[in-house]
Design a protein around this motif. Structure first.
Motif, PDB file in Angstrom:
ATOM      1  N   GLU A  35     -69.906 -10.896 -81.607  1.00 39.41           N
ATOM      2  CA  GLU A  35     -70.627  -9.921 -80.778  1.00 39.41           C
ATOM      3  C   GLU A  35     -70.772  -8.587 -81.506  1.00 39.41           C
ATOM      4  N   VAL A  36     -69.708  -8.139 -82.153  1.00 40.09           N
ATOM      5  CA  VAL A  36     -69.771  -6.872 -82.888  1.00 40.09           C
ATOM      6  C   VAL A  36     -70.695  -6.998 -84.094  1.00 40.09           C
ATOM      7  N   MET A  37     -70.640  -8.130 -84.782  1.00 39.81           N
ATOM      8  CA  MET A  37     -71.560  -8.350 -85.904  1.00 39.81           C
ATOM      9  C   MET A  37     -73.006  -8.278 -85.425  1.00 39.81           C
ATOM     10  N   LEU A  38     -73.286  -8.873 -84.265  1.00 39.12           N
ATOM     11  CA  LEU A  38     -74.633  -8.838 -83.706  1.00 39.12           C
ATOM     12  C   LEU A  38     -75.040  -7.400 -83.393  1.00 39.12           C
ATOM     13  N   ASP A  39     -74.111  -6.620 -82.795  1.00 36.86           N
ATOM     14  CA  ASP A  39     -74.393  -5.224 -82.473  1.00 36.86           C
ATOM     15  C   ASP A  39     -74.684  -4.408 -83.728  1.00 36.86           C
ATOM     16  N   PHE A 289     -65.911 -10.016 -99.237  1.00 39.18           N
ATOM     17  CA  PHE A 289     -65.209 -10.668 -98.131  1.00 39.18           C
ATOM     18  C   PHE A 289     -64.891  -9.686 -97.015  1.00 39.18           C
ATOM     19  N   PHE A 290     -65.132 -10.138 -95.788  1.00 44.01           N
ATOM     20  CA  PHE A 290     -64.656  -9.453 -94.593  1.00 44.01           C
ATOM     21  C   PHE A 290     -63.784 -10.461 -93.860  1.00 44.01           C
ATOM     22  N   ILE A 291     -62.535 -10.160 -93.706  1.00 38.30           N
ATOM     23  CA  ILE A 291     -61.597 -11.116 -93.111  1.00 38.30           C
ATOM     24  C   ILE A 291     -61.079 -10.560 -91.795  1.00 38.30           C
ATOM     25  N   TYR A 292     -61.308 -11.327 -90.735  1.00 39.50           N
ATOM     26  CA  TYR A 292     -60.879 -10.936 -89.395  1.00 39.50           C
ATOM     27  C   TYR A 292     -59.762 -11.882 -88.957  1.00 39.50           C
ATOM     28  N   GLU A 293     -58.629 -11.326 -88.623  1.00 44.25           N
ATOM     29  CA  GLU A 293     -57.529 -12.162 -88.150  1.00 44.25           C
ATOM     30  C   GLU A 293     -56.708 -11.403 -87.124  1.00 44.25           C
ATOM     31  N   GLN A 310     -61.138 -13.938 -72.058  1.00 43.72           N
ATOM     32  CA  GLN A 310     -61.611 -12.554 -72.041  1.00 43.72           C
ATOM     33  C   GLN A 310     -60.748 -11.672 -72.943  1.00 43.72           C
ATOM     34  N   ALA A 311     -59.431 -11.874 -72.866  1.00 48.32           N
ATOM     35  CA  ALA A 311     -58.525 -11.104 -73.719  1.00 48.32           C
ATOM     36  C   ALA A 311     -58.783 -11.396 -75.189  1.00 48.32           C
ATOM     37  N   GLY A 312     -59.066 -12.671 -75.517  1.00 51.06           N
ATOM     38  CA  GLY A 312     -59.375 -13.035 -76.894  1.00 51.06           C
ATOM     39  C   GLY A 312     -60.655 -12.382 -77.380  1.00 51.06           C
ATOM     40  N   ILE A 313     -61.687 -12.354 -76.536  1.00 53.11           N
ATOM     41  CA  ILE A 313     -62.957 -11.718 -76.892  1.00 53.11           C
ATOM     42  C   ILE A 313     -62.745 -10.230 -77.159  1.00 53.11           C
ATOM     43  N   GLU A 314     -62.002  -9.577 -76.282  1.00 50.11           N
ATOM     44  CA  GLU A 314     -61.754  -8.143 -76.444  1.00 50.11           C
ATOM     45  C   GLU A 314     -60.940  -7.864 -77.709  1.00 50.11           C
ATOM     46  N   TYR A 315     -60.010  -8.730 -78.011  1.00 48.37           N
ATOM     47  CA  TYR A 315     -59.204  -8.579 -79.224  1.00 48.37           C
ATOM     48  C   TYR A 315     -60.093  -8.714 -80.467  1.00 48.37           C
ATOM     49  N   ALA A 320     -62.957  -6.369 -85.116  1.00 47.36           N
ATOM     50  CA  ALA A 320     -64.234  -6.269 -85.826  1.00 47.36           C
ATOM     51  C   ALA A 320     -64.738  -4.829 -85.893  1.00 47.36           C
ATOM     52  N   ARG A 321     -64.552  -4.073 -84.820  1.00 49.72           N
ATOM     53  CA  ARG A 321     -64.998  -2.669 -84.843  1.00 49.72           C
ATOM     54  C   ARG A 321     -64.231  -1.874 -85.898  1.00 49.72           C
ATOM     55  N   GLU A 322     -62.955  -2.166 -86.042  1.00 48.84           N
ATOM     56  CA  GLU A 322     -62.166  -1.469 -87.054  1.00 48.84           C
ATOM     57  C   GLU A 322     -62.647  -1.819 -88.461  1.00 48.84           C
ATOM     58  N   ILE A 323     -62.892  -3.098 -88.697  1.00 54.17           N
ATOM     59  CA  ILE A 323     -63.287  -3.551 -90.030  1.00 54.17           C
ATOM     60  C   ILE A 323     -64.715  -3.134 -90.377  1.00 54.17           C
ATOM     61  N   LEU A 324     -65.587  -3.111 -89.378  1.00 57.14           N
ATOM     62  CA  LEU A 324     -66.999  -2.807 -89.622  1.00 57.14           C
ATOM     63  C   LEU A 324     -67.370  -1.378 -89.253  1.00 57.14           C
ATOM     64  N   ALA A 325     -66.376  -0.516 -89.113  1.00 56.77           N
ATOM     65  CA  ALA A 325     -66.619   0.850 -88.649  1.00 56.77           C
ATOM     66  C   ALA A 325     -67.679   1.568 -89.469  1.00 56.77           C
ATOM     67  N   HIS A 326     -67.695   1.366 -90.791  1.00 55.16           N
ATOM     68  CA  HIS A 326     -68.642   2.065 -91.654  1.00 55.16           C
ATOM     69  C   HIS A 326     -69.591   1.097 -92.359  1.00 55.16           C
ATOM     70  N   TYR A 327     -69.732  -0.102 -91.819  1.00 59.33           N
ATOM     71  CA  TYR A 327     -70.588  -1.104 -92.437  1.00 59.33           C
ATOM     72  C   TYR A 327     -72.013  -0.571 -92.548  1.00 59.33           C
ATOM     73  N   PRO A 328     -72.706  -0.773 -93.650  1.00 66.57           N
ATOM     74  CA  PRO A 328     -72.282  -1.537 -94.835  1.00 66.57           C
ATOM     75  C   PRO A 328     -71.819  -0.648 -95.996  1.00 66.57           C
ATOM     76  N   ASN A 329     -71.468   0.604 -95.691  1.00 69.30           N
ATOM     77  CA  ASN A 329     -71.272   1.571 -96.772  1.00 69.30           C
ATOM     78  C   ASN A 329     -69.820   1.901 -97.068  1.00 69.30           C
ATOM     79  N   HIS A 330     -68.870   1.054 -96.659  1.00 66.83           N
ATOM     80  CA  HIS A 330     -67.474   1.378 -96.969  1.00 66.83           C
ATOM     81  C   HIS A 330     -66.910   0.430 -98.007  1.00 66.83           C
TER      82      HIS A 330
END
Length: 330
Positions: A35-39, A289-293, A310-315, A320-330
């Protein structure tokens, strides 16, 4: 994490892929990441998935770039209890066990999940997708692919058959039978198909790896009281080793390519010309590589409850928001 220096819009030839592990009810984490990747406007060209990851792959390929992720989210949040995904067939499983009659070789049937898959809206895939399952007779893993190019694609029904097989956890779920062979969960051999992914002819250069379990699997004080709980814990521990092996393989390629480039800069690379390492690296490429775990175990493999999903989706969204905070320039 590798830095991405240019946005996709500035690199029209760039290909982006996702590789999603198995994990049963932990699938919500993957959907949150997607969902975050789509956003963020990240357009996916290639999706690989095993077990729960294969469900995400089917949704991405046959739901379309804008509808696939919402389809997955809506379907998962429509689950109220385990029987909305798979139903008990204990009587028939015991009958098959005792008499050899029938085909109920798992405690739960898979038809309920298949009916949900059959509601995917598109007849043709919008991207390339690959899923894997294990053939019990040969003990080998086999991959099936769908592709916008019909010459490189199986039919939708054949692909969904492969997804169903990829989700068939041995003993727990009904295996998929084709002729005299049984097909089961691809995670038995390859829970994160990253090596196969990197060999795909699409040659992606940006990879988003979604692991549904933490690395390493943390210890627990939980008491395991029944066969499902014991199986779930054992599966998590098995998955741990497979994850680490595949991720280390992928990172090793990047490190070796970096080392080789440094040698080239010093002129010493000629010493490796014709060597086995030189030949092995010849068809390799540098990957971002972008690794989400998750840092903690999200839930048990069979814990299909709305609040858990729902808890899994929110997690997944949070990570993803943390990892992609400055995508694609970080």
């Amino acid at each position: 994490m590798e830095k991405i220096k240019e946005a996709r819009a500035d690199t029209p030839g760039k290909k982006i892929g996702v590789c999603i592990s198995g994990g049963g009810a932990k699938i919500g984490f993957a959907v949150g990441v997607l969902e975050v990747m789509l956003d963020k406007g990240i357009e996916i060209d290639l999706a690989y998935g095993i077990s729960a990851g294969s469900l995400c792959t089917a949704g991405l390929c046959y739901g379309g770039p804008d509808c696939g992720v919402p389809f997955l989210s809506d379907t998962l949040l429509g689950i109220r209890k385990r029987s909305n995904v798979f139903k008990k067939q204990w009587f028939w499983a015991l009958l098959t066990l005792w008499t050899g009659w029938g085909k109920a070789d798992g405690w739960f049937e898979m038809d309920t999940m298949r009916r949900k898959l059959n509601t995917l809206p598109l007849d043709k895939p919008t991207m390339r997708g690959v899923v894997g399952y294990v053939k019990l007779k040969s003990g080998e893993i086999e991959y099936k692919s769908c592709d916008p190019n019909p010459q490189q694609s199986v039919s939708k029904q054949d692909f969904l058959d492969a997804v169903q097989a990829s989700c068939s956890i041995p003993a727990a779920m009904q295996s998929q039978r084709y002729g005299t062979d049984n097909y089961v969960d691809g995670g038995v051999i390859d829970v994160l198909p990253l090596r196969r992914f990197l060999q795909d002819p699409l040659q992606v250069t940006e990879v988003h790896v979604i692991c549904l379990s933490p690395l390493p699997t943390p210890p627990t004080d939980k008491t395991f009281k029944n066969i499902l709980q014991v199986g779930e814990r054992s599966l998590d521990l098995m998955v741990d080793t497979a994850f680490k092996n595949d991720l280390e393989y992928a990172k090793r390629i990047n490190n070796l390519l970096d080392d080789y480039q440094r040698l080239a800069g010093s002129g010493l690379h000629t010493l490796l010309a014709g060597s086995a390492l030189h030949k092995w690296l010849a068809d390799k490429r540098k990957i971002d590589f972008f690794i989400y775990e998750p840092k903690d175990i999200i839930c048990d493999t069979f814990d299909f409850q709305t609040k858990t999903i729902q808890a899994g989706i929110e997690y997944g969204q949070k990570v993803a928001r943390e990892i992609l905070a400055h995508y694609p320039n970080h």
